[in-house]
Design a protein around this motif. Structure first.
Motif, PDB file in Angstrom:
ATOM      1  N   MET A   1      -2.085  16.896   4.230  1.00 20.58           N
ATOM      2  CA  MET A   1      -2.865  16.616   3.021  1.00 20.58           C
ATOM      3  C   MET A   1      -3.960  17.673   2.878  1.00 20.58           C
ATOM      4  O   MET A   1      -4.929  17.678   3.629  1.00 20.58           O
ATOM      5  CB  MET A   1      -3.500  15.221   3.117  1.00 20.58           C
ATOM      6  N   GLY A   2      -3.770  18.573   1.908  1.00 22.07           N
ATOM      7  CA  GLY A   2      -4.782  19.584   1.625  1.00 22.07           C
ATOM      8  C   GLY A   2      -5.812  19.048   0.655  1.00 22.07           C
ATOM      9  O   GLY A   2      -5.686  17.940   0.124  1.00 22.07           O
ATOM     10  N   MET A   3      -6.840  19.848   0.401  1.00 21.94           N
ATOM     11  CA  MET A   3      -7.938  19.406  -0.461  1.00 21.94           C
ATOM     12  C   MET A   3      -7.472  19.139  -1.901  1.00 21.94           C
ATOM     13  O   MET A   3      -7.841  18.122  -2.487  1.00 21.94           O
ATOM     14  CB  MET A   3      -9.065  20.438  -0.452  1.00 21.94           C
ATOM     15  N   LYS A   4      -6.659  20.027  -2.465  1.00 22.64           N
ATOM     16  CA  LYS A   4      -6.211  19.819  -3.849  1.00 22.64           C
ATOM     17  C   LYS A   4      -5.402  18.535  -3.972  1.00 22.64           C
ATOM     18  O   LYS A   4      -5.589  17.748  -4.899  1.00 22.64           O
ATOM     19  CB  LYS A   4      -5.363  21.006  -4.322  1.00 22.64           C
ATOM     20  N   LYS A   5      -4.502  18.321  -3.043  1.00 22.54           N
ATOM     21  CA  LYS A   5      -3.663  17.122  -3.074  1.00 22.54           C
ATOM     22  C   LYS A   5      -4.520  15.872  -2.854  1.00 22.54           C
ATOM     23  O   LYS A   5      -4.300  14.839  -3.491  1.00 22.54           O
ATOM     24  CB  LYS A   5      -2.574  17.208  -2.005  1.00 22.54           C
TER      25      LYS A   5
ATOM     26  N   LYS B   1       7.015  10.326   3.404  1.00 24.60           N
ATOM     27  CA  LYS B   1       6.507  10.828   4.691  1.00 24.60           C
ATOM     28  C   LYS B   1       4.992  10.942   4.678  1.00 24.60           C
ATOM     29  O   LYS B   1       4.320  10.539   5.634  1.00 24.60           O
ATOM     30  CB  LYS B   1       7.150  12.170   5.033  1.00 24.60           C
ATOM     31  N   LEU B   2       4.437  11.482   3.592  1.00 25.91           N
ATOM     32  CA  LEU B   2       2.981  11.610   3.503  1.00 25.91           C
ATOM     33  C   LEU B   2       2.319  10.229   3.385  1.00 25.91           C
ATOM     34  O   LEU B   2       1.269   9.980   3.976  1.00 25.91           O
ATOM     35  CB  LEU B   2       2.589  12.505   2.332  1.00 25.91           C
TER      36      LEU B   2
ATOM     37  N   LEU C   1       0.832  -1.194   0.000  1.00 24.26           N
ATOM     38  CA  LEU C   1       0.000   0.000   0.000  1.00 24.26           C
ATOM     39  C   LEU C   1       0.877   1.259   0.000  1.00 24.26           C
ATOM     40  O   LEU C   1       0.606   2.221  -0.722  1.00 24.26           O
ATOM     41  CB  LEU C   1      -0.923  -0.020   1.217  1.00 24.26           C
ATOM     42  N   PHE C   2       1.936   1.246   0.787  1.00 25.73           N
ATOM     43  CA  PHE C   2       2.884   2.355   0.849  1.00 25.73           C
ATOM     44  C   PHE C   2       3.467   2.642  -0.534  1.00 25.73           C
ATOM     45  O   PHE C   2       3.526   3.797  -0.978  1.00 25.73           O
ATOM     46  CB  PHE C   2       3.989   1.988   1.849  1.00 25.73           C
ATOM     47  N   ILE C   3       3.879   1.604  -1.234  1.00 23.86           N
ATOM     48  CA  ILE C   3       4.473   1.759  -2.562  1.00 23.86           C
ATOM     49  C   ILE C   3       3.456   2.329  -3.544  1.00 23.86           C
ATOM     50  O   ILE C   3       3.776   3.226  -4.334  1.00 23.86           O
ATOM     51  CB  ILE C   3       5.062   0.412  -3.050  1.00 23.86           C
ATOM     52  N   VAL C   4       2.218   1.842  -3.492  1.00 26.23           N
ATOM     53  CA  VAL C   4       1.176   2.359  -4.376  1.00 26.23           C
ATOM     54  C   VAL C   4       0.879   3.823  -4.060  1.00 26.23           C
ATOM     55  O   VAL C   4       0.732   4.648  -4.961  1.00 26.23           O
ATOM     56  CB  VAL C   4      -0.110   1.500  -4.284  1.00 26.23           C
TER      57      VAL C   4
END
Length: 191
Positions: free
Chosen positions: A113-117, A81-82, A68-71
């Motif tokens: 994590m903002g809305m656009k991201k 980090k995110l 999951l991290f890689i995806v």
């Protein structure tokens, strides 16, 4: 590539542990939710990221979390980090539900994590996440025919939670994916 480390664990800070194995101590970044007793032997599936300023090991107690991290990192704007913050905030089942239902607002609960991201991540990851075989989560189905049925129902527009509930209600031992899908669809249509 270092894929797995087994050793005695010492916690360095909230999200970093030191694993001692074979006389070598590996500093491994784990999510902030990771917990294991100090001075016990643990096994972590690891992913090594090599950059010009250094090498960083990220560790996960389950192989599914590593995948999951890689995806997650394959999405533009999501670095290691995110990705670790996302894994620390949501379990695999919750994240699948967020991506299948395209719920970017819920994804903004992740620090950084903002809305656009979040909207961009949902758009980029919704198809990639379906390819993962995630069975370790408590909300994810535990066998292949159930997992196939949940994926199929999700593609048809049902939320992961609705799909999992319907599949669990109709699933009996040795049922084929097709039978599970048909019976789950009948159950969902009758409510």
């Amino acid at each position: 590539m270092i894929g797995l480390i087994r050793g005695m664990m010492t916690r360095l800070d909230q999200s970093t542990v030191l694993l001692m194995t074979g006389g070598v101590g590996y500093e491994v970044h784990v999510g902030r939710k990771y917990s294991a007793p100090e001075s016990t032997e643990v096994t972590l599936y690891t992913h090594l990221i090599h950059r010009e300023d250094g090498m960083t090991l990220y560790g996960f107690p389950a192989r599914e979390q590593k995948e999951l991290f890689i995806v997650l990192m394959s999405a533009q704007g999501i670095g290691p980090k995110l990705a670790m913050e996302i894994i620390s905030t949501f379990n695999a089942g919750e994240l699948m539900e967020i991506l299948f239902s395209q719920d970017a607002v819920r994804l903004t609960a992740v620090p950084g994590m903002g809305m656009k991201k979040a909207e961009k991540a949902v758009f980029e990851l919704k198809d990639k996440i379906q390819k993962l075989d995630i069975r370790s989560s408590s909300s994810a189905p535990q066998d292949a025919s159930s997992a196939d049925a949940v994926r199929a129902l999700s593609v048809l527009g049902f939320s992961v939670e609705e799909a999992v509930t319907a599949v669990r209600a109709v699933k009996k031992e040795h049922m084929t994916s097709e039978t599970v899908i048909k019976e789950a669809l009948s159950r969902l249509a009758s409510r």
